[in-house]
Design a protein around this motif. Structure first.
Motif, mmCIF file in Angstrom:
data_model
loop_
_atom_site.group_PDB
_atom_site.id
_atom_site.type_symbol
_atom_site.label_atom_id
_atom_site.label_comp_id
_atom_site.label_asym_id
_atom_site.label_seq_id
_atom_site.Cartn_x
_atom_site.Cartn_y
_atom_site.Cartn_z
ATOM 1 N N PHE A 233 0.836 -1.209 0.000
ATOM 2 C CA PHE A 233 0.000 0.000 0.000
ATOM 3 C C PHE A 233 0.868 1.256 0.000
ATOM 4 N N PHE A 234 1.865 1.282 0.870
ATOM 5 C CA PHE A 234 2.668 2.491 0.996
ATOM 6 C C PHE A 234 3.732 2.622 -0.101
ATOM 7 N N ILE A 235 4.240 1.497 -0.597
ATOM 8 C CA ILE A 235 5.252 1.580 -1.649
ATOM 9 C C ILE A 235 4.644 2.093 -2.943
ATOM 10 N N GLU A 236 3.329 1.980 -3.085
ATOM 11 C CA GLU A 236 2.668 2.484 -4.292
ATOM 12 C C GLU A 236 2.867 3.983 -4.458
ATOM 13 N N TYR A 237 3.109 4.699 -3.356
ATOM 14 C CA TYR A 237 3.324 6.149 -3.459
ATOM 15 C C TYR A 237 4.620 6.484 -4.187
ATOM 16 N N THR A 238 5.524 5.508 -4.306
ATOM 17 C CA THR A 238 6.786 5.753 -5.028
ATOM 18 C C THR A 238 6.722 5.248 -6.459
#
Length: 278
Positions: A233-238
């Motif tokens: 979920f959070f790595i998608e921001y990169t």
């Protein structure tokens, strides 16, 4: 911006050839990841004194479940307008080919696999496997969870070799310039995930050695789901969006699909804790 100060990335897609047969890095990474997981789970079965004949069909169930689920997941959630609106698209969804304008076709392999679909397909396949073998579903899920990080790691390394699922533009010193894509430095999101999944395997292998009695409660399975999809979920921001329609969404498709798996993972961990407290 000095491009030479970043990592220039342009590997060959092909690892090697034997006569007319060509082996791509992506396919090899998939096979290596599945093979490593195979031997990890085989060792776990041996530790738990589960009969070899009950282990033998497991690989086929896992392979088909992951492949079919990953393929359908990509086609349905990322490119439904192509694969679900024409006979040509429907055939290409099921078969590893591309149909040309003149009606001829060529073998391409499956261009598009989604990890969320692969996870769902694997869970369904394991349920069918347990119905056949009469093994405890929670025991099998925990065993597979312990090995999952190895396969996930190698799949993302395959994405890296393919220069796909690229990250957003950045100036961090470890940025990659994916020369097959463009000439700007980007986050190596595939590498971030590969490292995270290798760490997941190390954590679960260590924990299972210390707490073997947890296998069969669903805790390892829950931890695996929660770890992978929270990180995802959070790595998608990169990472860059994979399809144009995602630009209109508040969060991208990868994040949307991660939420149900996180919920299931947390539920399994809480369920395991309740069982242990009885």
């Amino acid at each position: 911006m000095n491009i030479l100060s970043y990592i220039l990335w342009n590997p060959s897609l092909e690892a090697f050839s034997i006569g007319p047969l060509t082996f791509r890095w992506y396919s090899l990474c998939w096979l290596i990841g599945l093979a490593v997981a195979y031997f990890v789970v085989k060792r776990l079965y041996k530790e738990q004194q589960i009969k070899d004949e009950l282990f033998d069909p497991l690989f086929i169930y896992c392979f088909l479940g992951i492949l079919i689920g990953a393929r359908l997941g990509h086609c349905i959630f990322y490119q439904p307008d192509y694969f679900l609106t024409s006979f040509k698209g429907f055939v290409e969804m099921l078969l590893p080919i591309h149909i040309m304008q003149d009606g001829s076709w060529k073998m391409t392999g499956y261009a598009g696999l989604a990890s969320h679909g692969g996870t769902a397909g694997l869970m369904l396949a394991l349920w069918l496997y347990c119905r056949r073998t009469k093994l405890s579903l929670w025991t099998v899920l925990d065993n597979i969870a312990i090995a999952t990080g190895t396969t996930a790691c190698f799949i993302r390394l395959g994405n890296l070799m393919n220069s796909e699922i690229i990250g957003k533009i950045t100036d961090v010193p470890w940025a990659f310039v994916f020369e097959k894509v463009d000439a700007v430095p980007r986050h190596p999101g595939q590498l971030y995930e590969a490292i995270a999944y290798a760490i997941l395997f190390a954590i679960l292998w260590y924990l299972h050695k210390r707490k073997p009695e947890k296998i069969g409660t669903g805790w390892y399975f829950g931890f695996c789901l929660t770890y992978i999809f929270t990180f995802r979920f959070f790595i998608e921001y990169t990472k860059e969006i994979q399809e144009a329609f995602e630009a209109t969404l508040p969060i991208d498709m990868g994040q949307i699909l991660s939420i149900p798996f996180i919920i299931v993972g947390v539920y399994c961990m809480l369920r395991a804790r309740k069982i242990e407290s009885r």
